[in-house]
Design an enzyme around this catalytic site. Structure first.
Site, PDB file in Angstrom:
ATOM      1  N   SER A 105       0.980  -1.053  -0.122  1.00  0.00           N
ATOM      2  CA  SER A 105      -0.140  -0.565  -0.244  1.00  0.00           C
ATOM      3  C   SER A 105       1.017   1.162  -0.497  1.00  0.00           C
ATOM      4  O   SER A 105       0.321   2.678   0.255  1.00  0.00           O
ATOM      5  CB  SER A 105      -0.853   0.117   0.823  1.00  0.00           C
ATOM      6  OG  SER A 105      -0.513  -0.026   2.409  1.00  0.00           O
ATOM      7  N   ASP A 121      -3.821   8.223   8.238  1.00  0.00           N
ATOM      8  CA  ASP A 121      -4.520   7.084   9.098  1.00  0.00           C
ATOM      9  C   ASP A 121      -4.190   6.004  10.026  1.00  0.00           C
ATOM     10  O   ASP A 121      -2.864   6.239  10.134  1.00  0.00           O
ATOM     11  CB  ASP A 121      -5.455   6.203   8.432  1.00  0.00           C
ATOM     12  CG  ASP A 121      -4.181   5.033   7.617  1.00  0.00           C
ATOM     13  OD1 ASP A 121      -3.644   5.293   7.289  1.00  0.00           O
ATOM     14  OD2 ASP A 121      -4.832   4.565   5.901  1.00  0.00           O
ATOM     15  N   HIS A 168      -0.576   4.396   7.808  1.00  0.00           N
ATOM     16  CA  HIS A 168      -0.148   5.145   6.207  1.00  0.00           C
ATOM     17  C   HIS A 168       0.703   6.891   6.592  1.00  0.00           C
ATOM     18  O   HIS A 168      -0.711   7.241   6.917  1.00  0.00           O
ATOM     19  CB  HIS A 168      -0.786   4.415   5.279  1.00  0.00           C
ATOM     20  CG  HIS A 168      -1.511   3.664   5.291  1.00  0.00           C
ATOM     21  ND1 HIS A 168      -2.366   3.063   5.091  1.00  0.00           N
ATOM     22  CD2 HIS A 168      -0.368   2.648   3.780  1.00  0.00           C
ATOM     23  CE1 HIS A 168      -2.422   1.262   4.833  1.00  0.00           C
ATOM     24  NE2 HIS A 168      -1.151   1.346   3.717  1.00  0.00           N
TER      25      HIS A 168
END
Length: 357
Positions: A43, A332, A335
């Protein structure tokens, strides 16, 4: 238009795309070029591939993308751009690296680089299976398809040139350590930390060799980050005070030591290769431990919701967000913010870019 006229026109377009993109921020050595940035992994560099998968690991909804141009939630796991974009931008290649699965992908996108990464993936083949995302093997298959498409557009010789000169980024390992090993305990009965990091290393080594076989020569492999210090792992494993989890960080450091040594060895044995171990553990940890030094206020929680646990579908349109994400290291609970990446990426490029030439 005759075929010869078309060929001349396409050659002009190809070279204009290759050499006349955004103004490079970083000066390359004389007579050197980096025509494309190509990213694999998880991610941290996924620019939207998970949008096209049947998985819960998605972020193509607000408040993700709230600081992206047009406030568009693109499927990037953050409030704005991610490292794959920023590296391409810093090198003057293009502003954004598109997801390979994007149905609107254009031929010029293929020539200047795409992203195969998938949020939630990892070196351990079990890691992507747990959350139904693209494995590193899936990403390799997509890369083979990409190479065939590129060859169809610009021919074998120019395809080989682009692949040999492009910057390949491999970013994985944090989901293996955090999710497959510690959170789900899916591997703990079978492996202790040293043997699990060996499994990760074997898979990482195989992957690097495979993209080398397919023409990649400049390959930057990012270290595992201080995963025990990301907000969600502090919440899950940092005790009542939400301290950094040392056992998570120790696992990351052990993997990094092995990865660095293995890449050194591969460099000596794979001809014309520039395999570069890129340490992101140390600069990110310094950022987290000394946020004010870099102009940040908050390092132990994310901007979205409480900042302690929200990530992906838990960070959603119902979540309140902080007023200014640039004060936060994390967007978040997992990340970093675009502001944090913009602090780290120039430092990393300044330190390691010369190693690719």
């Amino acid at each position: 238009m005759s075929s010869s006229s078309f060929s001349v026109l396409f050659t002009l377009i190809f070279f204009s795309v290759l050499f006349c993109n955004s103004k490079a921020v970083i000066q390359l050595p004389p007579n050197e070029t980096i025509p494309a940035v190509i990213a694999f992994g998880d991610s941290i560099v996924d620019t939207g591939n998970n949008n096209y998968l049947s998985t819960l690991v998605k972020c193509n909804f607000p408040p993700y993308g709230q600081d992206f141009k047009g406030k568009v939630p693109t499927g990037r796991f953050g409030n704005g751009k991610v490292p794959s974009d920023l590296i391409a931008e810093e090198l003057g290649i293009k502003e954004l690296v598109p997801a390979y699965l994007d149905p609107h992908l254009q031929p010029q996108d293929l020539m200047t680089g795409v992203c195969f990464a998938s949020g939630g993936s990892g070196y351990d083949p079990l890691t992507p299976k747990i959350v139904s995302v693209l494995s590193m093997s899936d990403q390799l298959e997509m890369f083979k398809e990409y190479k065939a498409k590129l060859r169809g557009i610009i021919g074998e010789e120019r395809t080989n040139f682009i692949l040999s000169k492009s910057l390949f980024l491999v970013v994985a390992g944090s989901d293996d350590i955090a999710n497959s090993y510690f959170v789900t305990h899916a591997r703990e009965l079978e492996y202790d930390v040293p043997s699990y990091t060996d499994l990760m290393l074997d898979q990482a080594t195989t992957f690097v060799k495979e993209i080398y076989e397919k023409g990649a020569r400049r390959i930057g492999v990012l270290s595992a980050p201080p995963i025990g210090c990301v907000p969600s792992q502090r919440t899950l494993a940092g005790g009542i005070l939400r301290q950094c989890s040392e056992k998570y960080n120790q696992a990351a450091k052990l993997f990094n030591i092995k990865l660095s040594a293995t890449l050194d060895s591969l460099n000596r044995n794979l001809s014309n290769s520039k395999l570069v171990y890129i340490d992101v553990y140390s600069p990110l940890l310094d950022l987290i431990e000394n946020p004010k030094k870099y102009g940040f206020e908050i390092a132990n929680k994310g901007c979205c919701g409480t900042g302690n646990i929200e990530v992906s579908i838990l960070c959603n349109p119902a979540s309140a967000t902080c007023t200014d994400a640039s004060n936060y290291i994390f967007w978040d609970s997992y990340h970093p913010t675009e502001a944090a990446y913009r602090t780290l990426i120039p430092m990393v490029l300044q330190k390691y870019l010369s190693s690719f030439f």
